[in-house]
Write a protein that holds these residues in place. Structure first.
Motif, PDB file in Angstrom:
ATOM      1  N   ILE A   9       5.771  -0.646  -2.437  1.00  0.00           N
ATOM      2  CA  ILE A   9       4.771   0.418  -2.265  1.00  0.00           C
ATOM      3  C   ILE A   9       3.383  -0.089  -2.650  1.00  0.00           C
ATOM      4  CG2 ILE A   9       4.035   2.675  -3.094  1.00  0.00           C
ATOM      5  CD1 ILE A   9       6.984   3.390  -3.409  1.00  0.00           C
ATOM      6  N   ARG A  10       3.323  -0.852  -3.757  1.00  0.00           N
ATOM      7  CA  ARG A  10       2.038  -1.387  -4.194  1.00  0.00           C
ATOM      8  C   ARG A  10       1.466  -2.376  -3.184  1.00  0.00           C
ATOM      9  NH1 ARG A  10       3.777  -2.388 -10.529  1.00  0.00           N
ATOM     10  NH2 ARG A  10       3.680  -0.176 -11.172  1.00  0.00           N
ATOM     11  N   VAL A  11       2.331  -3.202  -2.615  1.00  0.00           N
ATOM     12  CA  VAL A  11       1.881  -4.152  -1.592  1.00  0.00           C
ATOM     13  C   VAL A  11       1.354  -3.405  -0.379  1.00  0.00           C
ATOM     14  CG1 VAL A  11       2.654  -5.923   0.029  1.00  0.00           C
ATOM     15  CG2 VAL A  11       3.377  -6.017  -2.355  1.00  0.00           C
ATOM     16  N   ARG A  12       2.096  -2.353   0.025  1.00  0.00           N
ATOM     17  CA  ARG A  12       1.673  -1.564   1.173  1.00  0.00           C
ATOM     18  C   ARG A  12       0.322  -0.882   0.903  1.00  0.00           C
ATOM     19  NH1 ARG A  12       5.534   2.006   1.310  1.00  0.00           N
ATOM     20  NH2 ARG A  12       7.010   0.559   2.289  1.00  0.00           N
ATOM     21  N   GLU A  13       0.139  -0.339  -0.297  1.00  0.00           N
ATOM     22  CA  GLU A  13      -1.125   0.302  -0.642  1.00  0.00           C
ATOM     23  C   GLU A  13      -2.269  -0.708  -0.667  1.00  0.00           C
ATOM     24  OE1 GLU A  13      -0.362   2.149  -4.346  1.00  0.00           O
ATOM     25  OE2 GLU A  13       0.531   3.974  -3.478  1.00  0.00           O
ATOM     26  N   THR A  14      -1.990  -1.908  -1.161  1.00  0.00           N
ATOM     27  CA  THR A  14      -3.019  -2.953  -1.194  1.00  0.00           C
ATOM     28  C   THR A  14      -3.434  -3.348   0.211  1.00  0.00           C
ATOM     29  OG1 THR A  14      -2.124  -3.808  -3.269  1.00  0.00           O
ATOM     30  CG2 THR A  14      -3.572  -5.265  -2.012  1.00  0.00           C
ATOM     31  N   ILE A  15      -2.457  -3.501   1.100  1.00  0.00           N
ATOM     32  CA  ILE A  15      -2.766  -3.873   2.483  1.00  0.00           C
ATOM     33  C   ILE A  15      -3.595  -2.784   3.164  1.00  0.00           C
ATOM     34  CG2 ILE A  15      -1.746  -4.306   4.745  1.00  0.00           C
ATOM     35  CD1 ILE A  15       0.617  -5.615   3.314  1.00  0.00           C
ATOM     36  N   VAL A  16      -3.198  -1.530   2.966  1.00  0.00           N
ATOM     37  CA  VAL A  16      -3.932  -0.417   3.563  1.00  0.00           C
ATOM     38  C   VAL A  16      -5.365  -0.375   3.019  1.00  0.00           C
ATOM     39  CG1 VAL A  16      -4.071   2.089   3.728  1.00  0.00           C
ATOM     40  CG2 VAL A  16      -1.873   0.946   4.025  1.00  0.00           C
ATOM     41  N   SER A  17      -5.539  -0.626   1.718  1.00  0.00           N
ATOM     42  CA  SER A  17      -6.871  -0.605   1.109  1.00  0.00           C
ATOM     43  C   SER A  17      -7.765  -1.668   1.737  1.00  0.00           C
ATOM     44  CB  SER A  17      -6.768  -0.830  -0.401  1.00  0.00           C
ATOM     45  OG  SER A  17      -5.974   0.180  -1.004  1.00  0.00           O
ATOM     46  N   TYR A  18      -7.222  -2.882   1.909  1.00  0.00           N
ATOM     47  CA  TYR A  18      -8.017  -3.953   2.500  1.00  0.00           C
ATOM     48  C   TYR A  18      -8.302  -3.699   3.977  1.00  0.00           C
ATOM     49  CZ  TYR A  18      -8.032  -7.009  -1.562  1.00  0.00           C
ATOM     50  OH  TYR A  18      -8.273  -7.546  -2.799  1.00  0.00           O
ATOM     51  N   LEU A  19      -7.418  -3.004   4.660  1.00  0.00           N
ATOM     52  CA  LEU A  19      -7.682  -2.662   6.056  1.00  0.00           C
ATOM     53  C   LEU A  19      -8.868  -1.695   6.161  1.00  0.00           C
ATOM     54  CD1 LEU A  19      -4.074  -2.261   7.527  1.00  0.00           C
ATOM     55  CD2 LEU A  19      -5.739  -4.066   8.023  1.00  0.00           C
ATOM     56  N   PHE A  20      -8.932  -0.737   5.216  1.00  0.00           N
ATOM     57  CA  PHE A  20     -10.080   0.173   5.199  1.00  0.00           C
ATOM     58  C   PHE A  20     -11.372  -0.573   4.850  1.00  0.00           C
ATOM     59  CE2 PHE A  20      -6.921   3.639   4.812  1.00  0.00           C
ATOM     60  CZ  PHE A  20      -7.442   4.504   5.767  1.00  0.00           C
ATOM     61  N   LEU A  21     -11.254  -1.611   3.996  1.00  0.00           N
ATOM     62  CA  LEU A  21     -12.428  -2.381   3.608  1.00  0.00           C
ATOM     63  C   LEU A  21     -12.830  -3.413   4.658  1.00  0.00           C
ATOM     64  CD1 LEU A  21     -11.656  -3.117  -0.166  1.00  0.00           C
ATOM     65  CD2 LEU A  21     -13.489  -1.677   0.714  1.00  0.00           C
ATOM     66  N   ALA A  22     -11.939  -3.697   5.582  1.00  0.00           N
ATOM     67  CA  ALA A  22     -12.167  -4.790   6.537  1.00  0.00           C
ATOM     68  C   ALA A  22     -13.476  -4.667   7.319  1.00  0.00           C
ATOM     69  CB  ALA A  22     -10.977  -4.904   7.488  1.00  0.00           C
TER      70      ALA A  22
END
Length: 298
Positions: A9-22
């Motif tokens: 879940i933490r990995v998924r949240e981190t990936i989603v966060s970086y996608l928003f920051l991309a």
């Protein structure tokens, strides 16, 4: 929730966060980081429209032997030293004065002082060109009518006055934001501190020096640093009003970078100037943080 699923879940949240920051990161690296690194890299080259030859530190050696560069450096320092203290002191004075007025009056003055900030540079330049006009300008008319001067002065064409005329314009476009920030900062000072000082017999100066000024230090630090950086990067007023003249008496480092790069196509030499300017701004900003930031809480 299963404890074994927490890392996923933490990995998924981190990936989603970086996608928003991309998108923001892409913009930052494309238009900030890459040009900055490219400028540093090409400063070691004899880079023009016709050649791209590695010359090491030769651009920097030529730079420090260039009399025009040193004249532009002196003009830049005059602008910084002549504008930053005035902006801070005047903005603080105006903010403290209008903060004591009614809300409507306070809003009116904030709007008046902030108007030059949101007005286009070209429009501001047109107005000041008319004010400084040696034949039809209102400044010469007022001074002559008052018997202060006998003959019209070429404010932008005389090297004795040109740089100071630029500084005056820069001041009018620089005080708006600091006044807004200082008024907001004054509103955040706990009223109980001021009331306690008044009960103890403190006068206005003692209350300002002991209570208000320490509370305003974070805002003051921001105003000083930002105003210094903006003053070092003064370009548009120079370009539109004097083009660095007369005889480079109003040329700044930023204007010289523009002239070398886009008029003479000496891109490597211009980038070397840009690197030196960035280093100077970085050193001065660091010193300002060390001097003014000791009592500031972040």
């Amino acid at each position: 929730m299963n404890k074994h699923n927490l890392p996923k879940i933490r990995v998924r949240e981190t990936i989603v966060s970086y996608l928003f920051l991309a998108p923001a990161l892409l913009f930052f690296f494309t238009f900030v980081v890459y040009p900055m690194l490219s400028g540093i890299f090409t400063s070691f080259f004899d880079y023009t429209l016709k050649k791209f030859n590695f010359i090491g530190l030769q651009n920097y050696i030529n730079l420090f032997q260039d009399e025009i560069f040193w004249k532009s450096m002196r003009n830049t320092l005059v602008i910084v030293l002549g504008s930053v203290p005035v902006v801070v002191i005047f903005s603080l004075f105006v903010a403290v004065t209008i903060y004591q007025k009614k809300a409507g009056v306070r809003s009116f003055f904030r709007g008046v002082f902030y108007l030059p900030v949101v007005t286009g540079t070209v429009a501001v330049t047109v107005v000041w060109k008319w004010i400084y006009d040696p034949l039809n300008g209102i400044l010469n008319y007022v001074l002559q009518s008052g018997g202060i001067i006998d003959e019209p002065i070429m404010w932008l064409g005389d090297k004795r006055f040109a740089i100071w005329a630029i500084i005056i314009i820069l001041l009018t476009t620089s005080v708006g934001q600091p006044i807004i920030l200082y008024v907001a900062a004054l509103g955040n000072i706990p009223q109980s501190f001021i009331e306690a000082a008044e009960v103890d017999g403190g006068n206005n100066w003692q209350i300002f020096r002991k209570i208000k000024w320490p509370c305003l230090m974070p805002t003051t630090l921001y105003v000083v640093v930002i105003t210094t950086i903006n003053s070092f990067q003064c370009f548009s007023l120079i370009q539109l009003l004097t083009s660095g003249g007369p005889n480079y008496s109003t040329s700044t480092i930023m204007y010289l970078v523009y002239e070398k790069a886009f008029k003479l196509t000496q891109f490597g030499y211009a980038n070397a100037m840009g690197v030196v300017l960035a280093i100077i701004i970085g050193i001065i900003s660091f010193a300002q943080f060390k001097v003014l930031g000791n009592d500031v809480e972040y």
